[in-house]
Design a protein around this motif. Structure first.
Motif, PDB file in Angstrom:
ATOM      1  N   ASP A 404       0.964  -1.160  -0.015  1.00  0.00           N
ATOM      2  CA  ASP A 404      -0.013  -0.144   0.155  1.00  0.00           C
ATOM      3  C   ASP A 404       0.810   1.248  -0.014  1.00  0.00           C
ATOM      4  O   ASP A 404       0.545   2.058  -0.702  1.00  0.00           O
ATOM      5  CB  ASP A 404      -0.773   0.019   1.154  1.00  0.00           C
ATOM      6  N   GLU A 408       1.842   4.142  -2.964  1.00  0.00           N
ATOM      7  CA  GLU A 408       1.763   5.641  -2.678  1.00  0.00           C
ATOM      8  C   GLU A 408       3.039   6.579  -2.785  1.00  0.00           C
ATOM      9  O   GLU A 408       3.252   7.413  -3.462  1.00  0.00           O
ATOM     10  CB  GLU A 408       1.426   5.577  -1.011  1.00  0.00           C
ATOM     11  N   GLN A 439      -0.409  -5.343  -4.517  1.00  0.00           N
ATOM     12  CA  GLN A 439      -1.437  -5.128  -3.754  1.00  0.00           C
ATOM     13  C   GLN A 439      -2.519  -6.100  -4.003  1.00  0.00           C
ATOM     14  O   GLN A 439      -3.707  -6.399  -2.970  1.00  0.00           O
ATOM     15  CB  GLN A 439      -2.208  -3.750  -3.918  1.00  0.00           C
ATOM     16  N   ASN A 445      -4.665  -7.301  -0.491  1.00  0.00           N
ATOM     17  CA  ASN A 445      -4.519  -6.640   0.756  1.00  0.00           C
ATOM     18  C   ASN A 445      -5.391  -6.595   1.734  1.00  0.00           C
ATOM     19  O   ASN A 445      -5.410  -6.449   3.010  1.00  0.00           O
ATOM     20  CB  ASN A 445      -3.935  -5.147   0.564  1.00  0.00           C
ATOM     21  N   HIS A 525      -3.323  -0.622   8.943  1.00  0.00           N
ATOM     22  CA  HIS A 525      -2.618   0.590   8.649  1.00  0.00           C
ATOM     23  C   HIS A 525      -2.071   1.274  10.073  1.00  0.00           C
ATOM     24  O   HIS A 525      -0.787   1.797  10.234  1.00  0.00           O
ATOM     25  CB  HIS A 525      -3.216   1.558   7.662  1.00  0.00           C
TER      26      HIS A 525
END
Length: 597
Positions: A404, A408, A439, A445, A525
Motif C-alpha cells: 500500500d 503511494e 496489492q 491486501n 495501517h
C-alpha cells in the motif's frame, strides 16, 4: 532516469548495526556454520553488482517488449535468458536453500536484502527466481526424500524453475471450491486434470524444465479446504536417472495482457492427465502450500519496498537537477535562472515521505526475516515459539502495508517529476504500473487485513499482539534516556492506542461479526505505522549511540535522526484518523441498502 544503485550503506546500517545480524547468526549453530559478517558483506556487494549491471538495464526494454505467447510457447524479452543464466550460475536461486541439496543456506535476514535489490532493479525478472525459491521451500519442508533428491538440486541451480498453481477461473481467495482433480495411479503417481489461471512463470524459455506445484482434490476428498492436496507436476517428465524424458500433459493456453510487470509471463495453465506426485499428506496440501506462500507474501511486500527505493532514487536525482522557481526564503542558486525544485516544501514533503517509509520498511523487513530465522534455527523452545507467533502476526502487515505504501510512494515519486513523470522514458510511470499488482496477488491486501484482524488478533484474544507489545515496552524501558524521550514518548502513546484499538475490536466483534472486516484495513495501517515507529526508535537509538561514541560518518547518523523525527511528526499522526475510522464501527458500512448503491 536514474540508474539503480543498491543502498548498501543503509542496508548495512540496518543489518549490522541495528539488528547485529552477525551476533545473532553466531548464536545459532546451523547458521554459524555457513555465514558470518564477511561472507554476508561479500554477498551484498556481488548482489549490488548483479542487480545494477544485469537486471536494471533490462527493466524498461523488458516492459516495452513484454513476454510473448505463440501456440503454447512463451518467449521472454531480449536479454532475459542470458541474464537468468548469469543469475543461476552465481548460485542466487539457492541463496537461502538447503545446503544438503545444493543451496547456500543463507539466513532470511540476508536474502531479504538481496530481494529488495532485485525488485528495485527489475520487478518482472525477479518474479521468475523468487517463485522458484518459494517452490523449493515448500518441497524442502514437505516433499519426500525421493522428490527432494530428484528435483531440488536442479531447481536450486536454476536449471529448472518452479511455479505455484492455486487460482482457477471460478476460485481465487476461496480455494476450497477448486475443481482440479488428481486421480491415483497404480505406480503411486497421480493423474492431474484442471485449469489454473494467473500463474506467474507458468511457461517461459529461461531454462529447460518447470516444476509446477499444483493444488488439486482426490476423488474422495472432503469438501472445502480440508480436501485439498498438493502435487508436484513437472512440465517435462524426469527419468529415474535424472535425465529429461517425455513432455507431460501440461500446456500454456495463453498469457495475460497486463497493466504492468509485462515481462513476467502470467499464464493460463492446462493440466490434461498430467503425471504428478503427492507432496506431503493427502488433504493437507493447503498447509504445505502456505509454507511457500508465507515467504512469498513477505517477498511480494518487498516488491513494494523495492519499488519505493527506486522511486526515491529517481525522484531525488530529478529534484536536484530540475530548476523551476525560487526558494521562498531567497534564491539558492542566484547564478542560474531558477533553483532546483528540491527547495520547495511540497517536493521535500514527498521525498521525505518516501525516504522515511522506505527506510522504516527496510528495517521492518529485516525484523520479520529475523523472526523467520529464529523460528527455523533457534534451539530455544520459548524463543522459537515467540518468533513463530510474530511471523504469523506480522506477515500480513509486511505484505499489505509495504505494498500500500509502495504504490503511494511510486505515485509521489511520479508527482515530483510533474509532467515528465507521466512520460515513459523517465521510468516513473512503469514503477506505478509494476507495483500496483503487489496489492492484489498473493492474497489481496484486504484479505491480508482480514487475516491480521480475524485470525491473528480477534481469534486468539490479542495474544500475538500482546507479545509484540511486550517487546516494544521492553525496548523503551531499556532505552529510557533523555535523548530517546522524543521518540519513546510518542511510541508509547502509539502502542497504547494500539492496545485500546485491539481491545475495542475484540470486544465489539463478540456482538457483531462484521466488526472484524469493517476494522481490518484501517487497523492494519495503524499497526503498520506503529511498527514503523518502533523501527525508527531502534534506528534512532543506534544512531545516537554511534554519535556518542564518535564517528567519521556524523552526517549519515544525523540524517537518520532527522528522518526519524520527520516520521514521528508528519507520518505517525495518521494513526489517529485511522483509529477513529475503526471505532466508528461497522454500522456505517451497512446502513446503505443494497438497492441504494
Amino acid at each position: 532516469m536514474a540508474e539503480y544503485k543498491a543502498p548498501l550503506r543503509d542496508i548495512r546500517f540496518v543489518l549490522n548495526e541495528v539488528f547485529k545480524a552477525d551476533e545473532l547468526w553466531a548464536s545459532l549453530p546451523e547458521l554459524a556454520e555457513v555465514v558470518d559478517a564477511e561472507t554476508a558483506d561479500a554477498i551484498l556487494e556481488e548482489g549490488a553488482k548483479l542487480t545494477a549491471r544485469e537486471l536494471a538495464p533490462l527493466n524498461r526494454s523488458g516492459d516495452e517488449e513484454g513476454a510473448r505467447w505463440d501456440n503454447g510457447d512463451v518467449t521472454t524479452p531480449a536479454g532475459f535468458k542470458e541474464a537468468f543464466t548469469t543469475y543461476a550460475e552465481g548460485g542466487w536461486v539457492g541463496l537461502a536453500g538447503n545446503p544438503e541439496y545444493g543451496g547456500m543456506g543463507m539466513p532470511k535476514m540476508l536474502s531479504v536484502q538481496f530481494e529488495e535489490m532485485m525488485y528495485s532493479a527489475n520487478n518482472s525478472f525477479t518474479l521468475y527466481p523468487t517463485l522458484t525459491a518459494g517452490a523449493c521451500l515448500a518441497l524442502n519442508a514437505h516433499a519426500s526424500d525421493e522428490l527432494k533428491e530428484a528435483y531440488l538440486p536442479n531447481m536450486y541451480a536454476g536449471v529448472w524453475s518452479g511455479s505455484m498453481c492455486l487460482t482457477e477461473p471460478h476460485s481465487g481467495t476461496d480455494l476450497g471450491i477448486i475443481r482440479t482433480k488428481a486421480e491415483p495411479q497404480t505406480d503411486g503417481s497421480y493423474s492431474v486434470t484442471g485449469t489454473k489461471i494467473f500463474i506467474t512463470g507458468g511457461e517461459h524459455d529461461l531454462n529447460e524444465n518447470i516444476i509446477h506445484l499444483v493444488l488439486a482434490k482426490l476423488p474422495d476428498a472432503p469438501k472445502g479446504p480440508r480436501g485439498i492436496s498438493l502435487f508436484l507436476v513437472p512440465k517435462i517428465l524426469v527419468n529415474e536417472d535424472g535425465s529429461l524424458g517425455e513432455r507431460n500433459g501440461v500446456s500454456c493456453g495463453s498469457i495475460e495482457h497486463k497493466m504492468g510487470i509485462k515481462a513476467s509471463a502470467t499464464c493460463v495453465m492446462n493440466f490434461d492427465d498430467a503425471k504428478g506426485y503427492l507432496v506431503g499428506e493427502v488433504n493437507k496440501g493447503l498447509a504445505a502450500m502456505f509454507t511457500m506462500m508465507n515467504y512469498e507474501r513477505l517477498s511480494i511486500g518487498i516488491q513494494g519496498l523495492g519499488c519505493s527505493e527506486m522511486s526515491y532514487q529517481s525522484a531525488l536525482e530529478y529534484a536536484k537537477e530540475r530548476i523551476q522557481g525560487r526558494s521562498a526564503t531567497g534564491a539558492t542558486q542566484p547564478d542560474k535562472a531558477a533553483d532546483p525544485i528540491l527547495v520547495h516544501p511540497d517536493v521535500r514533503r514527498m521525498l521525505l515521505n518516501i525516504k522515511a517509509t522506505t527506510e522504516a520498511g527496510r528495517a521492518f523487513s529485516t525484523y520479520v526475516a529475523k523472526q523467520l530465522d529464529l523460528s527455523k534455527y533457534s534451539e530455544n523452545a520459548d524463543e522459537k515459539a515467540n518468533a513463530e507467533a510474530l511471523v504469523a502476526l506480522l506477515t500480513p502487515i509486511a505484505k499489505a502495508f509495504f505494498t500500500d505504501v509502495g504504490l503511494e510512494n511510486c505515485i509521489q515519486g511520479q508527482q515530483v517529476f510533474g509532467g515528465h513523470g507521466y512520460i515513459r522514458e523517465w521510468g516513473q510511470e512503469q514503477l506505478v504500473r509494476d507495483v500496483r499488482i503487489a496489492q492484489i496477488y498473493e492474497g489481496t491486501n484486504g484479505i491480508q487485513a482480514l487475516d491480521l484482524m480475524g485470525r491473528k488478533t480477534v481469534a486468539n484474544g490479542g495474544k500475538f499482539f500482546a507479545g509484540f507489545a511486550r517487546e516494544v515496552k521492553t525496548f523503551m524501558e531499556s532505552s529510557n534516556t533523555g535523548k530517546m524521550a522524543e521518540f519513546n514518548a510518542p511510541l508509547a502513546d502509539a502502542l497504547k492506542n494500539m492496545e485500546t484499538l485491539t481491545a475495542w475490536v475484540i470486544d465489539n466483534a463478540a456482538n457483531n461479526p462484521n466488526e472484524v472486516g469493517a476494522a481490518s484495513v484501517e487497523y492494519l495501517h495503524v499497526f503498520g505505522y506503529t511498527a514503523y515507529a518502533y523501527m525508527w526508535a531502534l534506528m534512532a537509538k543506534t544512531a545516537q549511540d554511534q554519535l556518542a561514541a564518535g564517528t567519521e560518518e556524523e552526517s549519515f547518523y544525523l540524517g537518520k535522526l532527522t528522518t526519524a523525527r520527520y516520521f514521528y511528526k508528519r507520518l505517525l499522526p495518521r494513526i489517529h484518523s485511522l483509529s477513529q475510522a475503526v471505532m466508528s464501527g461497522a454500522d456505517p458500512l451497512f446502513e446503505l441498502g443494497d438497492d441504494q448503491f
